[in-house]
Enzyme design. Sequence first.
Site, PDB file in Angstrom:
ATOM      1  N   LYS A 170       0.805  -1.231   0.000  1.00  0.00           N
ATOM      2  CA  LYS A 170       0.000   0.000   0.000  1.00  0.00           C
ATOM      3  C   LYS A 170       0.839   1.283   0.000  1.00  0.00           C
ATOM      4  O   LYS A 170       0.431   2.282  -0.574  1.00  0.00           O
ATOM      5  CB  LYS A 170      -0.927   0.023   1.216  1.00  0.00           C
ATOM      6  CG  LYS A 170      -2.140  -0.878   1.101  1.00  0.00           C
ATOM      7  CD  LYS A 170      -3.036  -0.659   2.309  1.00  0.00           C
ATOM      8  CE  LYS A 170      -4.309  -1.445   2.200  1.00  0.00           C
ATOM      9  NZ  LYS A 170      -5.244  -1.138   3.297  1.00  0.00           N
ATOM     10  N   ASP A 221      -9.901   3.660   2.317  1.00  0.00           N
ATOM     11  CA  ASP A 221     -10.095   2.986   3.618  1.00  0.00           C
ATOM     12  C   ASP A 221     -10.818   3.889   4.618  1.00  0.00           C
ATOM     13  O   ASP A 221     -11.679   3.428   5.372  1.00  0.00           O
ATOM     14  CB  ASP A 221      -8.742   2.555   4.212  1.00  0.00           C
ATOM     15  CG  ASP A 221      -8.261   1.226   3.639  1.00  0.00           C
ATOM     16  OD1 ASP A 221      -9.100   0.449   3.148  1.00  0.00           O
ATOM     17  OD2 ASP A 221      -7.035   0.971   3.691  1.00  0.00           O
TER      18      ASP A 221
HETATM   19  P1  NAP Z   1      -0.262  -2.665  10.942  1.00  0.00           P
HETATM   20  O1  NAP Z   1       0.117  -1.437  10.211  1.00  0.00           O
HETATM   21  O2  NAP Z   1       0.656  -3.850  10.952  1.00  0.00           O
HETATM   22  O3  NAP Z   1      -0.570  -2.246  12.483  1.00  0.00           O
HETATM   23  C1  NAP Z   1      -0.839  -3.220  13.449  1.00  0.00           C
HETATM   24  C2  NAP Z   1      -1.296  -2.529  14.739  1.00  0.00           C
HETATM   25  O4  NAP Z   1      -1.595  -3.543  15.718  1.00  0.00           O
HETATM   26  C3  NAP Z   1      -0.225  -1.624  15.358  1.00  0.00           C
HETATM   27  O5  NAP Z   1      -0.857  -0.575  16.044  1.00  0.00           O
HETATM   28  C4  NAP Z   1       0.455  -2.593  16.352  1.00  0.00           C
HETATM   29  O6  NAP Z   1       1.110  -1.941  17.408  1.00  0.00           O
HETATM   30  C5  NAP Z   1      -0.773  -3.344  16.878  1.00  0.00           C
HETATM   31  N1  NAP Z   1      -0.397  -4.614  17.477  1.00  0.00           N
HETATM   32  C6  NAP Z   1      -0.024  -5.746  16.830  1.00  0.00           C
HETATM   33  N2  NAP Z   1       0.253  -6.713  17.754  1.00  0.00           N
HETATM   34  C7  NAP Z   1       0.062  -6.169  18.975  1.00  0.00           C
HETATM   35  C8  NAP Z   1       0.183  -6.665  20.314  1.00  0.00           C
HETATM   36  N3  NAP Z   1       0.557  -7.926  20.559  1.00  0.00           N
HETATM   37  N4  NAP Z   1      -0.093  -5.826  21.342  1.00  0.00           N
HETATM   38  C9  NAP Z   1      -0.485  -4.536  21.093  1.00  0.00           C
HETATM   39  N5  NAP Z   1      -0.620  -4.022  19.858  1.00  0.00           N
HETATM   40  C10 NAP Z   1      -0.345  -4.822  18.811  1.00  0.00           C
HETATM   41  O7  NAP Z   1      -1.671  -3.255  10.424  1.00  0.00           O
HETATM   42  P2  NAP Z   1      -2.893  -2.426   9.790  1.00  0.00           P
HETATM   43  O8  NAP Z   1      -2.796  -2.443   8.318  1.00  0.00           O
HETATM   44  O9  NAP Z   1      -3.009  -1.141  10.512  1.00  0.00           O
HETATM   45  O10 NAP Z   1      -4.123  -3.384  10.164  1.00  0.00           O
HETATM   46  C11 NAP Z   1      -4.549  -3.516  11.504  1.00  0.00           C
HETATM   47  C12 NAP Z   1      -5.789  -4.408  11.577  1.00  0.00           C
HETATM   48  O11 NAP Z   1      -6.873  -3.805  10.877  1.00  0.00           O
HETATM   49  C13 NAP Z   1      -5.593  -5.787  10.924  1.00  0.00           C
HETATM   50  O12 NAP Z   1      -6.252  -6.730  11.733  1.00  0.00           O
HETATM   51  C14 NAP Z   1      -6.268  -5.640   9.584  1.00  0.00           C
HETATM   52  O13 NAP Z   1      -6.763  -6.889   9.097  1.00  0.00           O
HETATM   53  C15 NAP Z   1      -7.430  -4.735   9.967  1.00  0.00           C
HETATM   54  N6  NAP Z   1      -7.953  -3.979   8.812  1.00  0.00           N
HETATM   55  C16 NAP Z   1      -9.267  -4.130   8.506  1.00  0.00           C
HETATM   56  C17 NAP Z   1      -9.800  -3.410   7.461  1.00  0.00           C
HETATM   57  C18 NAP Z   1     -11.258  -3.576   7.145  1.00  0.00           C
HETATM   58  O14 NAP Z   1     -11.640  -3.259   6.018  1.00  0.00           O
HETATM   59  N7  NAP Z   1     -12.072  -4.014   8.079  1.00  0.00           N
HETATM   60  C19 NAP Z   1      -8.986  -2.544   6.701  1.00  0.00           C
HETATM   61  C20 NAP Z   1      -7.645  -2.409   7.039  1.00  0.00           C
HETATM   62  C21 NAP Z   1      -7.137  -3.141   8.111  1.00  0.00           C
HETATM   63  P3  NAP Z   1       2.687  -1.579  17.261  1.00  0.00           P
HETATM   64  O15 NAP Z   1       2.758  -0.307  16.468  1.00  0.00           O
HETATM   65  O16 NAP Z   1       3.129  -1.426  18.673  1.00  0.00           O
HETATM   66  O17 NAP Z   1       3.328  -2.740  16.555  1.00  0.00           O
END
Ligand code: NAP
Length: 277
Positions: free
Chosen positions: A70, A107
């Site tokens: 992305k 998004d």
């Molecule tokens: P990302 O950039 O990898 O960010 C992941 C987030 O989760 C960060 O804030 C990370 O914190 C946190 N995290 C991961 N493991 C953790 C833990 N053990 N304890 C505390 N915090 C933790 O991913 P993203 O693209 O933002 O996506 C995040 C979620 O949203 C995913 O589940 C994705 O599938 C979902 N999503 C859904 C949609 C939809 O259309 N519904 C769209 C986009 C994303 P740190 O910064 O500390 O690592």
Amino acid sequence: MTQPRIPLAGVIGSPIAHSRSPLLHGHWLRTYGIRGHYIPMDVHENDLERVLRTLPAMGFVGVNVTVPHKEKVMAFADQITDRAILIGAANTLIFRNAGSILADNTDGYGFIENLRSGAPDWRAESGPALVLGAGGAARAVISSLVDAGVPEVVLSNRTRLRAERLKADFGHRIRVVDWVQAGSAVKDAALVVNTTSLGMSGQPALSVPLDGLHPGMVVTDLVYTPLETGLLAAARKAGCTTVDGLGMLLFQAVPGFERWFGTRPEIDEATRAAALK
Ligand code: NAP
């Protein structure tokens, strides 16, 4: 006589087999009787530019882009919408004349439309929004909340520095609180949003204390596997309005489908069922 080309679109990511977008777009193509196709494409980072330059010549009118590309696709775009610049990532590419690429990010639009559809009584100005997580998805969520007029976004992330960076980009309406303090920010929030991957099947549960949840609040989760996450179950039991994350996936797909195939698709129960197959 030359026949009109069959429009092609698809989604680029790696891995891509789990993506629900082909089910969703396939459902809309069939529903509206459009002679087009939507194809999942597993593309390695090193091949990204070559693939993007080739697709228009093959009849592609655009693609969705997902993890991990992305941010990287922005470098290959000829034009980038303001919202994609602000978010720093693109999820929708539109191929225009002679293969020029317009990069957009839908998004935030998907998030806010899903919220408004699932919680029609929610008003941006009704109070602070607590956003858990500061990854790529949080950037889209926060940009749409700030745009909608939320008075304050309380942002909490395990890695505080990432939240501070977001505050630097999105301005004074963001207040960062430590991850261990997130629970105490729940009770004063009008809206709680989980943008972390916690609570997803195969991931640890969301560890934030939730005893501050109370009726009148709206709670939404970006995680949609399972559809009712631990956060949403706790919120439902506490009498909050809950909105699941599947709708965000559906709504974010609408602008791309409309641009590529010329029909604005409806989101209804059949659409949800198609994406869940
Ligand atoms: P990302 O950039 O990898 O960010 C992941 C987030 O989760 C960060 O804030 C990370 O914190 C946190 N995290 C991961 N493991 C953790 C833990 N053990 N304890 C505390 N915090 C933790 O991913 P993203 O693209 O933002 O996506 C995040 C979620 O949203 C995913 O589940 C994705 O599938 C979902 N999503 C859904 C949609 C939809 O259309 N519904 C769209 C986009 C994303 P740190 O910064 O500390 O690592």
